[in-house]
Design a protein around this motif. Structure first.
Motif, mmCIF file in Angstrom:
data_model
loop_
_atom_site.group_PDB
_atom_site.id
_atom_site.type_symbol
_atom_site.label_atom_id
_atom_site.label_comp_id
_atom_site.label_asym_id
_atom_site.label_seq_id
_atom_site.Cartn_x
_atom_site.Cartn_y
_atom_site.Cartn_z
ATOM 1 N N MET A 37 0.847 -1.185 0.000
ATOM 2 C CA MET A 37 0.000 0.000 0.000
ATOM 3 C C MET A 37 0.887 1.242 0.000
ATOM 4 S SD MET A 37 -2.940 -1.048 2.792
ATOM 5 C CE MET A 37 -3.706 0.584 2.693
ATOM 6 N N GLY A 38 0.476 2.251 -0.753
ATOM 7 C CA GLY A 38 1.256 3.474 -0.782
ATOM 8 C C GLY A 38 0.766 4.419 -1.849
ATOM 9 N N TRP A 39 1.703 5.059 -2.518
ATOM 10 C CA TRP A 39 1.406 6.085 -3.523
ATOM 11 C C TRP A 39 2.440 5.998 -4.615
ATOM 12 C CZ3 TRP A 39 4.515 10.154 -5.149
ATOM 13 C CH2 TRP A 39 3.894 11.151 -5.911
ATOM 14 N N ASN A 40 2.035 6.315 -5.857
ATOM 15 C CA ASN A 40 2.965 6.359 -6.986
ATOM 16 C C ASN A 40 2.740 7.660 -7.750
ATOM 17 O OD1 ASN A 40 3.400 5.896 -10.075
ATOM 18 N ND2 ASN A 40 4.674 4.344 -9.099
ATOM 19 N N SER A 41 3.791 8.206 -8.295
ATOM 20 C CA SER A 41 3.738 9.536 -8.887
ATOM 21 C C SER A 41 3.105 9.598 -10.273
ATOM 22 C CB SER A 41 5.157 10.112 -8.978
ATOM 23 O OG SER A 41 5.971 9.331 -9.854
ATOM 24 N N TRP A 42 3.043 8.486 -11.011
ATOM 25 C CA TRP A 42 2.765 8.586 -12.444
ATOM 26 C C TRP A 42 1.358 9.065 -12.779
ATOM 27 C CZ3 TRP A 42 5.779 9.193 -16.379
ATOM 28 C CH2 TRP A 42 5.234 9.122 -17.665
ATOM 29 N N ASN A 43 0.340 8.493 -12.166
ATOM 30 C CA ASN A 43 -1.025 8.772 -12.613
ATOM 31 C C ASN A 43 -1.393 10.250 -12.549
ATOM 32 O OD1 ASN A 43 -1.365 6.095 -13.122
ATOM 33 N ND2 ASN A 43 -2.850 5.707 -11.497
ATOM 34 N N HIS A 44 -0.872 10.966 -11.580
ATOM 35 C CA HIS A 44 -1.198 12.396 -11.454
ATOM 36 C C HIS A 44 -0.097 13.299 -12.000
ATOM 37 C CE1 HIS A 44 -3.082 16.020 -9.836
ATOM 38 N NE2 HIS A 44 -1.856 16.405 -9.508
ATOM 39 N N PHE A 45 1.160 13.022 -11.620
ATOM 40 C CA PHE A 45 2.238 13.943 -11.953
ATOM 41 C C PHE A 45 2.908 13.629 -13.289
ATOM 42 C CE2 PHE A 45 1.799 14.501 -7.398
ATOM 43 C CZ PHE A 45 1.950 15.871 -7.248
ATOM 44 N N HIS A 46 2.813 12.400 -13.749
ATOM 45 C CA HIS A 46 3.449 11.995 -15.004
ATOM 46 C C HIS A 46 4.926 12.415 -14.997
ATOM 47 C CE1 HIS A 46 -0.424 10.724 -16.575
ATOM 48 N NE2 HIS A 46 -0.921 11.861 -16.121
ATOM 49 N N ARG A 47 5.339 13.217 -15.982
ATOM 50 C CA ARG A 47 6.747 13.615 -16.091
ATOM 51 C C ARG A 47 7.126 14.762 -15.159
ATOM 52 N NH1 ARG A 47 9.430 12.557 -21.157
ATOM 53 N NH2 ARG A 47 8.315 11.017 -22.410
ATOM 54 N N ASN A 48 6.184 15.305 -14.447
ATOM 55 C CA ASN A 48 6.427 16.533 -13.685
ATOM 56 C C ASN A 48 6.758 16.287 -12.215
ATOM 57 O OD1 ASN A 48 5.880 18.170 -15.977
ATOM 58 N ND2 ASN A 48 3.684 17.869 -15.623
ATOM 59 N N VAL A 49 7.088 15.082 -11.863
ATOM 60 C CA VAL A 49 7.415 14.797 -10.466
ATOM 61 C C VAL A 49 8.796 15.354 -10.130
ATOM 62 C CG1 VAL A 49 8.405 12.510 -10.970
ATOM 63 C CG2 VAL A 49 7.427 12.998 -8.708
ATOM 64 N N ASP A 50 8.930 15.852 -8.906
ATOM 65 C CA ASP A 50 10.230 16.345 -8.444
ATOM 66 C C ASP A 50 10.341 16.137 -6.940
ATOM 67 O OD1 ASP A 50 8.643 18.355 -7.332
ATOM 68 O OD2 ASP A 50 9.280 19.897 -8.758
ATOM 69 N N ASP A 51 11.480 16.527 -6.402
ATOM 70 C CA ASP A 51 11.753 16.347 -4.984
ATOM 71 C C ASP A 51 10.668 16.975 -4.117
ATOM 72 O OD1 ASP A 51 12.999 17.611 -2.369
ATOM 73 O OD2 ASP A 51 14.341 15.953 -2.889
ATOM 74 N N ALA A 52 10.262 18.203 -4.454
ATOM 75 C CA ALA A 52 9.263 18.909 -3.642
ATOM 76 C C ALA A 52 7.924 18.182 -3.661
ATOM 77 C CB ALA A 52 9.094 20.342 -4.144
ATOM 78 N N ALA A 53 7.533 17.659 -4.822
ATOM 79 C CA ALA A 53 6.261 16.947 -4.921
ATOM 80 C C ALA A 53 6.277 15.673 -4.084
ATOM 81 C CB ALA A 53 5.954 16.613 -6.376
#
Length: 395
Positions: A37-53
């Motif tokens: 269980m957790g969270w993954n960046s792709w579905n919402h942030f796609h290529r825009n994920v960064d350290d702050a996010a």
């Protein structure tokens, strides 16, 4: 990531004969004893994920109560990679100035952190993959403090396309996953190994053999009912391949991303819970509504997904767009999902005797959080369009 052309090949006779020797054997490393269980960046942030996010998601996972509800992993998907140094060691790009510091921050919140790569030279988004650098990359992930690796087939597909036979293509994929499995184990750090290869070659039959703690059984999900429905209900018949340490993965959650209504998102959560699927949220946790938070943190739903018996549920009955799925739970009760795949409400009757109960039952409506009392006869219910009646039923 999307694999644009799925190459579904057949296992060789030798591979099929080997099938019976390993299927159903739990992982011996103790990892993923229950669906991650957790969270993954792709579905919402796609290529825009960064350290702050990523830090913001970790913060929100704690403040929202998701961590306390069981969500643990904060997983960075594709596009984090930079160049390799002179020794071939992978570096993060400028959006992730210090991966070790980021991992330390996530760990300081009582959470774990995951990362992404590919067995090919490039990832789906054309960033550096791990081909030829498996041992180096595994060591780097361990040194950074990573707890989870999503390993995406995408970059290896060109090699598979030029294989002389389907069996050769399968061997290329099989060997690539084994190579990273061994590299991860050699680090000595417990790292959950997530195979992302879209269900090619019936991965549920051999995913355990290459060290997978979970494996994607389908193509990528999108935030549409048609996508979620096609993926979720296609999982019928796969229950026997799942169990503690090795789970079927119908892809990440879309709850809260806005493309479905509340009934459809409840169907999404209910079906994934019955499937003993990993629950990896894919929305922006820092801005989610109270309704989204309530869905993601519903403890009765999570209890079904995380049930100690580790038995995936399956379809028990179907009549046109109406389906009943059932999951056996550790305490002897059953989770029962009555699904309506039609866009308009439909009425149906649930015969609990046909679901294995020999006498009157006690039922609890999971989403309503209400006990329904004793039910001694077939039960009639009106199910919303694209909706679900999700029950916990005991004798």
């Amino acid at each position: 990531m999307r694999l644009s052309t799925l190459r579904v090949t057949c296992l060789s006779v030798a591979a099929l004969s080997m099938f019976g020797s390993f299927i159903g054997n739990a992982q011996t490393d103790g990892l993923a004893s229950r669906p991650p269980m957790g969270w993954n960046s792709w579905n919402h942030f796609h290529r825009n994920v960064d350290d702050a996010a990523v830090r913001a998601q970790a913060d929100a996972m704690v403040s929202s109560g998701m961590r306390d509800a069981g969500y643990v992993y904060v997983n960075i998907d594709d596009t984090w990679q930079g160049e390799r140094d002179a020794q071939g060691n992978i570096q993060a790009n400028s959006r992730f100035p210090d991966m070790k510091a980021l991992a330390d921050y996530v760990h300081s919140k009582g959470l774990k952190i995951g990362i992404y790569s590919s067995p090919g030279a490039l990832t789906c988004a054309k960033f550096a993959g791990s081909l030829g650098h498996e041992v180096q990359d595994a060591r780097t992930y361990a040194a950074w403090g990573m707890d989870y690796l999503k390993y995406d087939l995408c970059g290896l597909r060109e090699q598979m396309k030029v294989a002389a036979t389907p069996e050769e293509a399968h061997k290329i994929m099989f060997d690539a996953y084994i190579k990273m499995r061994d590299a991860l184990k050699a680090t000595g750090r417990p790292i959950v190994y997530s195979l992302c290869q879209y269900g090619n070659d019936a991965v549920w039959r051999w995913g355990t053999e290459v060290g997978g703690n979970l494996w994607r059984t389908t193509g990528d999900i999108s935030d549409k009912y048609s996508s979620m429905e096609a993926i979720g209900f296609s999982q019928a018949g796969l229950a026997k391949f799942a169990g503690p340490g090795h789970w079927n993965d119908p892809d990440m959650l879309e709850v809260g991303n806005g493309g479905m209504n509340a009934d459809e998102y409840r169907t999404h959560m209910s079906l994934w819970a019955i499937l003993a699927a990993p629950l990896l949220a894919g929305n922006d946790l820092s801005t989610m509504t109270a309704e989204t938070k309530a869905m993601l943190t519903n403890r009765d739903v999570i209890a079904v997904d995380q049930d100690a018996a580790g038995k995936q549920g399956d379809r028990a009955w179907v009549e046109g767009p109406l389906e009943i799925w059932v999951r056996q739970l550790a305490d002897g009760s059953k989770a029962v999902g009555v699904f309506n795949r039609h866009p308009s409400p439909l009425t149906t009757t649930v015969d609990f005797k046909a679901l294995g109960f020999t006498r009157a039952v006690k039922a609890r409506d999971i989403w309503q959080g209400k006990d329904m009392g004793t039910i001694s006869a077939p039960f009639t219910a009106k199910i919303p369009g694209h909706g679900v009646l999700f029950l916990k039923v005991s004798q």
